[in-house]
Write a protein that holds these residues in place. Sequence first.
Motif, PDB file in Angstrom:
ATOM      1  N   PRO A  88     -31.804  83.762  25.618  1.00  0.00           N
ATOM      2  CA  PRO A  88     -32.116  85.048  26.260  1.00  0.00           C
ATOM      3  C   PRO A  88     -33.408  85.011  27.070  1.00  0.00           C
ATOM      4  O   PRO A  88     -33.501  85.677  28.109  1.00  0.00           O
ATOM      5  CB  PRO A  88     -32.227  86.002  25.062  1.00  0.00           C
ATOM      6  N   GLU A  89     -34.367  84.232  26.639  1.00  0.00           N
ATOM      7  CA  GLU A  89     -35.637  84.142  27.380  1.00  0.00           C
ATOM      8  C   GLU A  89     -35.508  83.388  28.703  1.00  0.00           C
ATOM      9  O   GLU A  89     -36.469  83.343  29.476  1.00  0.00           O
ATOM     10  CB  GLU A  89     -36.736  83.510  26.511  1.00  0.00           C
ATOM     11  N   ASP A  90     -34.360  82.817  28.982  1.00  0.00           N
ATOM     12  CA  ASP A  90     -34.117  82.197  30.287  1.00  0.00           C
ATOM     13  C   ASP A  90     -33.683  83.236  31.329  1.00  0.00           C
ATOM     14  O   ASP A  90     -33.556  82.900  32.508  1.00  0.00           O
ATOM     15  CB  ASP A  90     -33.025  81.122  30.186  1.00  0.00           C
ATOM     16  N   VAL A 122     -29.833  85.327  36.753  1.00  0.00           N
ATOM     17  CA  VAL A 122     -29.250  84.723  35.555  1.00  0.00           C
ATOM     18  C   VAL A 122     -29.598  85.621  34.376  1.00  0.00           C
ATOM     19  O   VAL A 122     -30.778  85.911  34.145  1.00  0.00           O
ATOM     20  CB  VAL A 122     -29.799  83.303  35.319  1.00  0.00           C
ATOM     21  N   THR A 123     -28.581  86.069  33.673  1.00  0.00           N
ATOM     22  CA  THR A 123     -28.773  86.917  32.510  1.00  0.00           C
ATOM     23  C   THR A 123     -28.108  86.273  31.309  1.00  0.00           C
ATOM     24  O   THR A 123     -26.917  85.971  31.344  1.00  0.00           O
ATOM     25  CB  THR A 123     -28.183  88.315  32.744  1.00  0.00           C
ATOM     26  N   VAL A 124     -28.876  86.072  30.255  1.00  0.00           N
ATOM     27  CA  VAL A 124     -28.372  85.447  29.040  1.00  0.00           C
ATOM     28  C   VAL A 124     -28.399  86.491  27.931  1.00  0.00           C
ATOM     29  O   VAL A 124     -29.467  87.002  27.570  1.00  0.00           O
ATOM     30  CB  VAL A 124     -29.216  84.223  28.652  1.00  0.00           C
ATOM     31  N   SER A 125     -27.231  86.795  27.407  1.00  0.00           N
ATOM     32  CA  SER A 125     -27.138  87.801  26.351  1.00  0.00           C
ATOM     33  C   SER A 125     -27.214  87.132  24.982  1.00  0.00           C
ATOM     34  O   SER A 125     -26.767  86.006  24.802  1.00  0.00           O
ATOM     35  CB  SER A 125     -25.835  88.582  26.479  1.00  0.00           C
ATOM     36  N   SER A 126     -27.765  87.871  24.035  1.00  0.00           N
ATOM     37  CA  SER A 126     -27.917  87.320  22.678  1.00  0.00           C
ATOM     38  C   SER A 126     -26.711  87.626  21.806  1.00  0.00           C
ATOM     39  O   SER A 126     -25.834  88.388  22.180  1.00  0.00           O
ATOM     40  CB  SER A 126     -29.173  87.887  22.033  1.00  0.00           C
TER      41      SER A 126
END
Length: 126
Positions: A88-90, A122-126
């Motif tokens: 997620p921090e990416d 870029v969205t990274v979901s947890s």
Amino acid sequence: QVQLVESGGGLVQAGGSLRLSCAASGRTFSTYAMGWFRQAPGKEREFVAAINWNGDRTYYADSVKGRFTISRDNAKNTVYLQMNSLKPEDTAVYSCAAKRTQSTVLFTMTYAYNYWGQGTQVTVSS
């Protein structure tokens, strides 16, 4: 002068992968060192990875080392960023940048680069 257009961003779950591309205009792409940077909301732009003009030298931020790979195809005027094991921090807007040099030195500072793309989310979901 070179124009840069990024693509390949999107929404991915944590642990997933994405490959970003940065297409450059012009016939002198092989004379440019390239870099990837990212900027998260409320934060300053930060260095991610760099590659020299012929692709035989690369350098990474500690936060992405071992997970991201930068590469280039000079015949296609394109630089890539393969991102694996995303966290997620990416999450950020990722931009590519170009600096006209055939030095072996790789650059991590934003001000070292002459040309920038518009960026891809870029969205990274947890």
